[in-house]
Design an enzyme around this catalytic site. Structure first.
Site, mmCIF file in Angstrom:
data_model
loop_
_atom_site.group_PDB
_atom_site.id
_atom_site.type_symbol
_atom_site.label_atom_id
_atom_site.label_comp_id
_atom_site.label_asym_id
_atom_site.label_seq_id
_atom_site.Cartn_x
_atom_site.Cartn_y
_atom_site.Cartn_z
ATOM 1 N N ARG A 1 35.849 -54.910 -56.698
ATOM 2 C CA ARG A 1 34.930 -54.105 -57.009
ATOM 3 C C ARG A 1 33.428 -54.193 -56.645
ATOM 4 O O ARG A 1 32.216 -54.383 -57.268
ATOM 5 C CB ARG A 1 34.352 -54.612 -58.540
ATOM 6 C CG ARG A 1 36.040 -53.150 -58.830
ATOM 7 C CD ARG A 1 35.827 -53.531 -60.709
ATOM 8 N NE ARG A 1 37.312 -53.157 -61.218
ATOM 9 C CZ ARG A 1 37.435 -53.395 -62.135
ATOM 10 N NH1 ARG A 1 36.281 -53.986 -63.742
ATOM 11 N NH2 ARG A 1 38.370 -52.634 -62.873
ATOM 12 N N ARG B 1 30.024 -49.995 -59.876
ATOM 13 C CA ARG B 1 29.682 -49.464 -60.757
ATOM 14 C C ARG B 1 28.412 -50.233 -60.347
ATOM 15 O O ARG B 1 27.086 -49.844 -61.666
ATOM 16 C CB ARG B 1 30.566 -49.733 -61.875
ATOM 17 C CG ARG B 1 31.740 -48.605 -62.440
ATOM 18 C CD ARG B 1 32.544 -48.920 -63.138
ATOM 19 N NE ARG B 1 32.844 -50.394 -62.982
ATOM 20 C CZ ARG B 1 33.620 -51.031 -64.331
ATOM 21 N NH1 ARG B 1 33.897 -51.189 -65.138
ATOM 22 N NH2 ARG B 1 33.701 -52.465 -63.839
ATOM 23 N N ARG C 1 28.821 -41.039 -58.323
ATOM 24 C CA ARG C 1 30.072 -40.875 -58.942
ATOM 25 C C ARG C 1 29.054 -39.446 -59.294
ATOM 26 O O ARG C 1 29.748 -39.054 -60.437
ATOM 27 C CB ARG C 1 29.960 -42.241 -59.618
ATOM 28 C CG ARG C 1 30.901 -42.872 -58.647
ATOM 29 C CD ARG C 1 32.642 -42.008 -58.785
ATOM 30 N NE ARG C 1 32.545 -41.687 -59.432
ATOM 31 C CZ ARG C 1 33.784 -42.228 -60.933
ATOM 32 N NH1 ARG C 1 33.939 -43.557 -60.517
ATOM 33 N NH2 ARG C 1 34.026 -40.999 -61.964
ATOM 34 N N ASP D 1 41.744 -46.478 -55.265
ATOM 35 C CA ASP D 1 42.386 -47.025 -56.845
ATOM 36 C C ASP D 1 43.839 -46.726 -57.230
ATOM 37 O O ASP D 1 44.230 -46.130 -55.932
ATOM 38 C CB ASP D 1 41.873 -45.824 -57.716
ATOM 39 C CG ASP D 1 42.153 -46.595 -58.922
ATOM 40 O OD1 ASP D 1 41.342 -46.676 -59.430
ATOM 41 O OD2 ASP D 1 43.433 -45.987 -60.171
ATOM 42 N N TYR E 1 50.698 -48.090 -66.006
ATOM 43 C CA TYR E 1 50.207 -47.065 -66.802
ATOM 44 C C TYR E 1 51.399 -46.070 -66.720
ATOM 45 O O TYR E 1 51.467 -45.231 -67.812
ATOM 46 C CB TYR E 1 49.422 -47.097 -65.909
ATOM 47 C CG TYR E 1 47.817 -48.017 -65.324
ATOM 48 C CD1 TYR E 1 47.067 -47.679 -66.657
ATOM 49 C CD2 TYR E 1 48.106 -48.314 -64.096
ATOM 50 C CE1 TYR E 1 46.288 -48.347 -66.227
ATOM 51 C CE2 TYR E 1 46.867 -49.514 -64.793
ATOM 52 C CZ TYR E 1 45.914 -49.182 -65.051
ATOM 53 O OH TYR E 1 44.381 -50.270 -64.946
#
Length: 352
Positions: A32, A36, A45, A81, A156
């Site tokens: 990552r 973020r 984003r 992703d 998921y």
């Protein structure tokens, strides 16, 4: 600032460490690292959803390159992703802000498994286009491609979204082995195709994220998961690129993960690297494993803990410095830049 990538990607610190070859300093990159914690990432984003960003080639390239403009890391990792290939084969799966991947219709039957067709290069042209752009731009810096492992993807699909304990997933694994293996087999096929597409486009290494596999016992891992993971790594063996295997909470699984066929085993922050050396079979490099939360502590703490990780990492046959999971959103980018330089400087001194 020290940046010790030399010559073509094949001669990079990162690839040499993955192959357990001599290096003059420990390579470093961060899971990552594109994301973020960077204000420039948040600016992009603000106008694009996660899936829109992950399926637009020039945006993928830009977000992949952003951290390399700030940090002297030894590898880039493709911005994407793990659900991208699932979406590409037609599943109704989305990434909801503040939640994560959410499946509109959780898998409950063999008919759900039958929905999973194989992934073709034409399903993800944005991946090929982005990697082509990146390889031209990165030149001597390796690009890491990645995919989600079958267990984590299955979680998921079965849970319908993120889960703390993955109860439904484990219940299916226990209660319907035929459906379980059919599901993981199809997910392994998709994963193999997705990774091959990335390697064929120019990725220099691949990482398989089995983020949530730490929820299972070693015996269940061996019988219900290992065959599918092993098939993925075997299928990529002829690609000639380092294969990295990473999961969270996998301290009790490290020996089995080593058996799956990867060249590098990623270690989370819960197990010291010298202990991980004892648990993983010989012939593997290790990656990790500073606790991401340490980067929110004072610099003297970060410095002390980083030196400890580097010292323990020298007991491995090869060591790539990383965090024990992804960069936290609250992390100061300047701390990451300083940490990168510290890893290079400290390790170059120790290895000289």
């Amino acid at each position: 600032m020290i940046h010790l990538v030399t010559g073509a990607p094949e001669g990079s610190l990162f690839l040499r460490a993955c192959r357990r070859e001599p290096v003059e300093a420990t390579p470093v990159w961060f899971m990552r690292q594109a994301g973020r914690s960077l204000p420039e990432y948040r600016a992009v984003r603000d106008r694009l959803s996660m899936l829109a960003a992950c399926t637009t080639a020039d945006v993928i390239a830009e977000l992949t390159l952003q951290p390399l403009r700030r940090f002297a890391v030894d590898a880039a990792i493709l911005f994407s992703d793990i659900v991208v290939p699932l979406r590409a084969v037609g599943l109704d799966i989305d990434i909801k802000p503040g939640v994560g991947p959410v499946t509109a219709q959780p898998f409950r039957s063999d008919a759900d498994v039958a929905k999973l067709r194989n992934l073709e290069p034409g399903d993800v042209p944005f991946i090929t286009d982005a990697i082509t752009m990146l390889v031209a731009e990165l030149r001597d810096t390796p690009l890491i491609g990645f995919a989600g492992a079958p267990f984590t993807l299955a979680s998921y699909l079965i849970e319908g979204g993120p889960s703390k304990n993955h109860e439904r997933t484990r219940a299916l694994m226990y209660g319907d082995p035929a459906m379980w293996h059919a599901l993981l087999g199809r997910l392994a096929d998709i994963t193999i195709s997705f990774l091959r597409i990335q390697v064929n486009a120019g990725a220099s290494a691949i990482q398989l994220f089995d983020s949530w596999v730490g929820a299972v016992s070693p015996d269940d891992y061996r019988h219900a998961i290992l065959p599918h993971t092993s098939r993925i790594f075997a299928a990529l063996g002829s690609a000639g690129v380092p294969r990295i295997h990473f999961g969270v909470g996998t301290g009790e699984l490290l020996g089995l993960m080593g058996e799956a066929g990867a060249d590098v085993i990623g270690i989370d922050w819960r197990i010291p690297l010298d202990e991980a050396v004892r648990r993983v079979e010989p012939g593997k490099a290790l990656q990790g494993n500073l606790d991401p939360a340490i980067l929110l502590a004072p610099w003297e703490v970060i410095e002390e803990r980083t030196r400890d990780v580097l010292a323990r990492g020298r007991t491995a046959e090869g060591h790539v410095f990383n965090l024990g999971h992804g960069v936290l959103p609250e992390t100061d980018p300047d701390v990451l830049a300083r940490l990168t330089d510290l890893v290079h400087a400290e390790s170059a001194h120790a290895l000289s």
